[in-house]
Write a protein that holds these residues in place. Structure first.
Motif, PDB file in Angstrom:
ATOM      1  N   SER A 161      33.452  31.874  33.576  1.00 22.67           N
ATOM      2  CA  SER A 161      34.024  33.210  33.389  1.00 22.67           C
ATOM      3  C   SER A 161      33.171  34.258  34.080  1.00 22.67           C
ATOM      4  O   SER A 161      33.686  35.227  34.635  1.00 22.67           O
ATOM      5  CB  SER A 161      34.132  33.545  31.898  1.00 22.67           C
ATOM      6  N   ILE A 162      31.828  34.079  34.016  1.00 23.97           N
ATOM      7  CA  ILE A 162      30.935  35.045  34.656  1.00 23.97           C
ATOM      8  C   ILE A 162      31.183  35.042  36.168  1.00 23.97           C
ATOM      9  O   ILE A 162      31.289  36.099  36.799  1.00 23.97           O
ATOM     10  CB  ILE A 162      29.456  34.712  34.350  1.00 23.97           C
ATOM     11  N   ASP A 163      31.305  33.817  36.745  1.00 27.73           N
ATOM     12  CA  ASP A 163      31.513  33.725  38.190  1.00 27.73           C
ATOM     13  C   ASP A 163      32.811  34.400  38.620  1.00 27.73           C
ATOM     14  O   ASP A 163      32.886  34.997  39.692  1.00 27.73           O
ATOM     15  CB  ASP A 163      31.523  32.253  38.626  1.00 27.73           C
ATOM     16  N   ARG A 164      33.829  34.299  37.760  1.00 26.02           N
ATOM     17  CA  ARG A 164      35.115  34.905  38.130  1.00 26.02           C
ATOM     18  C   ARG A 164      35.017  36.425  38.238  1.00 26.02           C
ATOM     19  O   ARG A 164      35.865  37.073  38.855  1.00 26.02           O
ATOM     20  CB  ARG A 164      36.178  34.564  37.080  1.00 26.02           C
ATOM     21  N   LEU A 165      33.995  37.012  37.583  1.00 20.89           N
ATOM     22  CA  LEU A 165      33.857  38.471  37.620  1.00 20.89           C
ATOM     23  C   LEU A 165      33.320  38.955  38.962  1.00 20.89           C
ATOM     24  O   LEU A 165      33.525  40.104  39.333  1.00 20.89           O
ATOM     25  CB  LEU A 165      32.923  38.934  36.503  1.00 20.89           C
ATOM     26  N   GLY A 166      32.602  38.061  39.694  1.00 15.43           N
ATOM     27  CA  GLY A 166      31.962  38.442  40.951  1.00 15.43           C
ATOM     28  C   GLY A 166      32.884  39.194  41.897  1.00 15.43           C
ATOM     29  O   GLY A 166      32.576  40.327  42.299  1.00 15.43           O
ATOM     30  N   PRO A 167      34.029  38.602  42.256  1.00 22.07           N
ATOM     31  CA  PRO A 167      34.937  39.293  43.180  1.00 22.07           C
ATOM     32  C   PRO A 167      35.388  40.655  42.662  1.00 22.07           C
ATOM     33  O   PRO A 167      35.470  41.616  43.439  1.00 22.07           O
ATOM     34  CB  PRO A 167      36.124  38.333  43.277  1.00 22.07           C
ATOM     35  N   ALA A 168      35.631  40.748  41.353  1.00 25.86           N
ATOM     36  CA  ALA A 168      36.072  42.032  40.790  1.00 25.86           C
ATOM     37  C   ALA A 168      34.970  43.073  40.919  1.00 25.86           C
ATOM     38  O   ALA A 168      35.228  44.235  41.265  1.00 25.86           O
ATOM     39  CB  ALA A 168      36.464  41.855  39.321  1.00 25.86           C
ATOM     40  N   PHE A 169      33.717  42.649  40.645  1.00 29.20           N
ATOM     41  CA  PHE A 169      32.589  43.567  40.768  1.00 29.20           C
ATOM     42  C   PHE A 169      32.440  44.032  42.217  1.00 29.20           C
ATOM     43  O   PHE A 169      32.302  45.229  42.488  1.00 29.20           O
ATOM     44  CB  PHE A 169      31.283  42.890  40.314  1.00 29.20           C
ATOM     45  N   SER A 170      32.465  43.069  43.166  1.00 32.45           N
ATOM     46  CA  SER A 170      32.223  43.482  44.555  1.00 32.45           C
ATOM     47  C   SER A 170      33.374  44.337  45.077  1.00 32.45           C
ATOM     48  O   SER A 170      33.146  45.260  45.852  1.00 32.45           O
ATOM     49  CB  SER A 170      31.945  42.274  45.459  1.00 32.45           C
ATOM     50  N   ALA A 171      34.608  44.056  44.633  1.00 32.27           N
ATOM     51  CA  ALA A 171      35.731  44.898  45.055  1.00 32.27           C
ATOM     52  C   ALA A 171      35.519  46.329  44.571  1.00 32.27           C
ATOM     53  O   ALA A 171      35.767  47.299  45.298  1.00 32.27           O
ATOM     54  CB  ALA A 171      37.037  44.342  44.506  1.00 32.27           C
ATOM     55  N   HIS A 172      35.031  46.456  43.321  1.00 30.00           N
ATOM     56  CA  HIS A 172      34.784  47.792  42.762  1.00 30.00           C
ATOM     57  C   HIS A 172      33.718  48.520  43.571  1.00 30.00           C
ATOM     58  O   HIS A 172      33.865  49.705  43.897  1.00 30.00           O
ATOM     59  CB  HIS A 172      34.353  47.647  41.304  1.00 30.00           C
ATOM     60  N   LEU A 173      32.639  47.794  43.903  1.00 30.95           N
ATOM     61  CA  LEU A 173      31.540  48.424  44.646  1.00 30.95           C
ATOM     62  C   LEU A 173      31.980  48.773  46.061  1.00 30.95           C
ATOM     63  O   LEU A 173      31.661  49.849  46.570  1.00 30.95           O
ATOM     64  CB  LEU A 173      30.327  47.487  44.671  1.00 30.95           C
ATOM     65  N   GLU A 174      32.734  47.851  46.689  1.00 29.33           N
ATOM     66  CA  GLU A 174      33.189  48.124  48.050  1.00 29.33           C
ATOM     67  C   GLU A 174      34.104  49.344  48.090  1.00 29.33           C
ATOM     68  O   GLU A 174      34.147  50.068  49.083  1.00 29.33           O
ATOM     69  CB  GLU A 174      33.922  46.906  48.621  1.00 29.33           C
ATOM     70  N   GLY A 175      34.833  49.565  47.004  1.00 25.78           N
ATOM     71  CA  GLY A 175      35.711  50.730  46.945  1.00 25.78           C
ATOM     72  C   GLY A 175      34.940  52.002  46.633  1.00 25.78           C
ATOM     73  O   GLY A 175      35.544  53.036  46.346  1.00 25.78           O
ATOM     74  N   GLY A 176      33.614  51.947  46.619  1.00 20.48           N
ATOM     75  CA  GLY A 176      32.824  53.144  46.371  1.00 20.48           C
ATOM     76  C   GLY A 176      32.465  53.341  44.912  1.00 20.48           C
ATOM     77  O   GLY A 176      31.941  54.380  44.535  1.00 20.48           O
ATOM     78  N   GLY A 177      32.761  52.351  44.073  1.00 21.02           N
ATOM     79  CA  GLY A 177      32.438  52.476  42.653  1.00 21.02           C
ATOM     80  C   GLY A 177      30.971  52.193  42.396  1.00 21.02           C
ATOM     81  O   GLY A 177      30.233  51.763  43.300  1.00 21.02           O
ATOM     82  N   MET A 178      30.536  52.453  41.173  1.00 15.74           N
ATOM     83  CA  MET A 178      29.151  52.173  40.791  1.00 15.74           C
ATOM     84  C   MET A 178      29.145  51.356  39.508  1.00 15.74           C
ATOM     85  O   MET A 178      30.048  51.498  38.669  1.00 15.74           O
ATOM     86  CB  MET A 178      28.393  53.481  40.554  1.00 15.74           C
ATOM     87  N   ILE A 179      28.132  50.518  39.371  1.00 12.53           N
ATOM     88  CA  ILE A 179      27.979  49.738  38.145  1.00 12.53           C
ATOM     89  C   ILE A 179      26.546  49.881  37.663  1.00 12.53           C
ATOM     90  O   ILE A 179      25.600  49.733  38.445  1.00 12.53           O
ATOM     91  CB  ILE A 179      28.285  48.243  38.391  1.00 12.53           C
ATOM     92  N   VAL A 180      26.383  50.218  36.392  1.00 13.74           N
ATOM     93  CA  VAL A 180      25.068  50.140  35.761  1.00 13.74           C
ATOM     94  C   VAL A 180      25.197  49.115  34.652  1.00 13.74           C
ATOM     95  O   VAL A 180      26.055  49.250  33.777  1.00 13.74           O
ATOM     96  CB  VAL A 180      24.622  51.502  35.181  1.00 13.74           C
ATOM     97  N   ALA A 181      24.390  48.064  34.702  1.00  6.99           N
ATOM     98  CA  ALA A 181      24.529  46.988  33.724  1.00  6.99           C
ATOM     99  C   ALA A 181      23.175  46.601  33.161  1.00  6.99           C
ATOM    100  O   ALA A 181      22.147  46.707  33.843  1.00  6.99           O
ATOM    101  CB  ALA A 181      25.193  45.776  34.367  1.00  6.99           C
TER     102      ALA A 181
END
Lengths: 200, 244, 214
Positions: A161-181
């Motif tokens: 499940s964690i691995d499946r999140l990878g593409p979603a995270f990178s898509a968000h970042l590529e779209g100019g989003g930010m993540i603080v985790a």
């Protein structure tokens, strides 16, 4: 996905946090550019969760300033699911509150990424702990907010499940989003910036 | 006993019986209502209001009988852990509430023209009102638990406690009431009942009974179907947990 | 805020808990009085209005403990805040939802309670009008108490201690409405009490919720 232009970067200057009379941290400064992720690490009690709550606007800073986008998505320790409502009903409420265009699209994609599409009509009370966490993540994914604040997002999740999140995270970042985790285990965030918070 | 424990066998049987009980119910209501509202004699004192009796009295019978069904089913559930007993007890409760409410409402409508008041704290009325509260508490307890097994256990215990308590309530209320208010003016119908009134009353009683059986079967089938849906959802949750 | 209100109503409907229990409680409390003071119609008629009011007040208390507590426990409160709702908006939606799910059904049951207590039919209207005007104040005061006790163990008992004294004016003016001499004055005072409670409570409750998240 958020428009990079509208995502103003996150700037934290001399931030201090006091909870229950105890100074949790002070003089904390960092900047995060659009399209970047920040992984906050540190021992228990270092104030990782408090920092995220400050960034989310749930706590008032004891000092310092903080500049962030107006629209954020926050995943705390609890997943804010109502047991009697279905997974989809739960998520639709939050997606509707987040507003913006294409709520249904974002909702469907978030359910898909978290692998919950098949359980959309199931009452949340029947879900396992991991599935509930995935529903919490789906809420963040569906929010359309430029800044995601994720407090231990992988609690209860298996590696698949964690691995499946990878593409979603990178898509968000590529779209100019930010993540603080914050996390005790590695997150599929690419090469995030690091913030080590010291305990005392 | 456990021959009927199999829900599938019960469902087959229920599907078979239900059309017949429904037909019997409609027939009895048809005949009974005709006899009661048209063909029966009017009371020389109460005129047409006496006809309320044909709705009111069977409702009172069934209100108590339904509680008896719940109590027996609860006993079966506790002693033999019969899964259908819980389903039956749970399904019967709202029907019992309906009978009790019909009894109280028609009684109130009857009381206004005959006694000049909607309600008096007569022993009988009071104990039926208490019965209504016990029904409602029973239903509230059922819905208070997430876990069906625990809910069934707790509700069964409450139903039995209520069954023990009902005669005590009835007795105490009788005693409480006679202390203050003589029963003479509150006596209903008269000591003897004319055969011309007895027949429609009996048919209406049967109609209520068939109504109870029909609705009970419907509600039990619905409850079993809901349980199957829930079990299917749980299987999907489990299946989804293991990555394909 | 409207979204939150509709969701609250939907949850109340699906969970089918608080409101229905409050209604049964109300009827049971009302029917205890004839047992305690005796079933004579004159006695009951004399105390009917007061009994209905006290029973309604107690019934309103029942669902208060669950007003904010589940949301604080499952993270919903945090999410509402991060989704841009003000604490005042959350408190207002909750107070309205409490009134709609608890007080309004009670209001509809008052004729039944009045019948049980042999209240003269002429007084039903005034009794219902008083409750209609007074119960929003009860929900508002209750919302403040519930917000202040979020996260506390034994919050429920504390809520009763906080609400009951504050509800005294509402009770006095609500019952006073049935006084043939002072009725109009009581009506004005009751309306004033409710207005004050409604205008102050969202801010007081919001302060309580804000403190609960610290």
């Amino acid at each position: 996905m958020p428009d990079p232009e509208s995502a103003s970067p996150l700037t934290v200057t001399d931030l201090a946090c006091r909870r229950g009379g105890r100074l949790v941290f002070a003089a904390l400064s960092f900047r995060l550019a659009a399209g970047r992720a920040l992984l906050v690490t540190g021992p228990n009690g270092a104030g990782k969760s408090s920092l995220l709550k400050l960034l989310a606007g749930l706590l008032a800073p004891a000092g310092g300033t903080l500049e962030r986008p107006g629209h954020i998505a926050y995943l705390g320790h609890d997943n804010a699911l109502k047991a009697v409502l279905s997974v989809e009903e739960n998520l639709r409420f939050w997606a509707g509150l987040s507003g913006g265009a294409a709520v249904e699209d974002r909702l469907a994609r978030a359910l898909d990424v978290t692998g919950l599409a098949a359980l959309a009509d199931v009452p949340a009370r029947l879900l396992s702990a991991g599935q509930k966490r995935r529903a919490g993540l789906a809420r963040v994914l569906a929010s359309g907010a430029p800044l995601w604040l994720l407090d231990e997002p992988t609690v209860g999740l298996d590696t698949a499940s964690i691995d499946r999140l990878g593409p979603a995270f990178s898509a968000h970042l590529e779209g100019g989003g930010m993540i603080v985790a914050t996390s005790h285990v590695p997150l599929p965030l690419g090469a995030p910036e690091q913030l080590a918070m010291g305990g005392r | 006993m456990h021959r009927f424990a199999n829900p599938a066998r019960f469902l087959r049987l229920a599907r078979l019986i239900q059309p017949w009980t429904a037909a019997a119910m409609f027939a009895c209501f048809g005949v009974g209502l005709y006899l009661a509202l048209v063909a029966s004699p009017i009371d020389y004192l109460q005129r047409d209001t006496v006809r309320i009796m044909y709705i009111h009295v069977p409702a009172a019978w069934m209100a108590m009988q339904t509680y008896a069904v719940i109590a027996v089913a609860s006993l079966v559930s506790i002693v033999w852990r019969h899964p259908l007993a819980d389903v039956a007890a749970r399904a019967a409760a709202p029907i019992g509430v309906a009978f009790t409410a019909i009894c109280l409402i028609t009684g109130s409508l009857w009381g206004k023209p005959t006694w000049g008041t909607w309600w008096v704290w007569d022993a009988r009325l009071t104990s039926v009102l208490v019965l209504l509260f016990i029904y409602m508490g029973y239903m509230a307890l059922w819905s208070a638990f997430d876990d069906r097994q625990r809910a069934a256990r707790a509700a069964a215990v409450l139903a039995l406690v209520g069954a023990v308590n009902l005669p005590i309530i009835k007795f105490s209320v009788d005693w409480w009431n006679t202390l203050h208010q003589p029963a003479s003016i509150l006596r209903r119908g008269g000591p003897t009942i004319d055969p011309s009134m007895l027949k429609p009353l009996a048919v209406m009683g049967l109609a209520y009974l068939f109504f109870f059986i029909t609705v009970l079967l419907m509600r039990m089938r619905a409850d079993l179907a809901a349980q199957r849906l829930e079990a299917a959802a749980e299987r999907r949750v489990m299946a989804q947990e293991v990555p394909a | 805020m409207l979204r939150l209100l509709t969701r609250e109503l939907r949850l109340a409907w699906v969970e089918r808990s608080g409101g229905a229990i409050a209604l049964i409680f109300f009827l049971i409390v009302v029917s205890l009085f004839p047992f305690a003071v005796g079933p004579q119609p004159q006695v009951l008629a004399r105390i009917a209005a007061g009994v209905v009011w006290v029973a309604a007040l107690l019934a309103c208390l029942l669902s208060l403990e669950r007003l904010f507590q589940p949301d604080a426990e499952d993270g919903t409160l945090e999410q509402l805040v991060t989704h841009g709702l003000s604490f005042e908006a959350i408190a207002t939606a909750k107070i309205i939802a409490h009134w709609l799910t608890t007080a309004l059904p009670l209001l509809l049951l008052t004729p039944l309670a009045a019948i049980l207590l042999n209240a003269p039919a002429a007084s039903w209207g005034l009794l219902a009008a008083g409750l209609a005007l007074g119960t929003p104040a009860l929900s508002a005061i209750g919302g403040v108490a519930a917000a202040l006790t979020v996260g506390l163990r034994r919050g429920g008992i504390l809520i009763s201690l906080l609400v009951l004294p504050l509800a005294v004016p509402t009770l006095i003016f609500g019952v006073g409405l049935l006084d043939p001499l002072a009725g109009v004055a009581a009506l004005k005072w009751l309306a004033a009490t409710t207005l004050v409670a409604l205008s102050v409570s969202p801010f007081a409750a919001a302060a309580g919720l804000r403190a609960a998240l610290e």
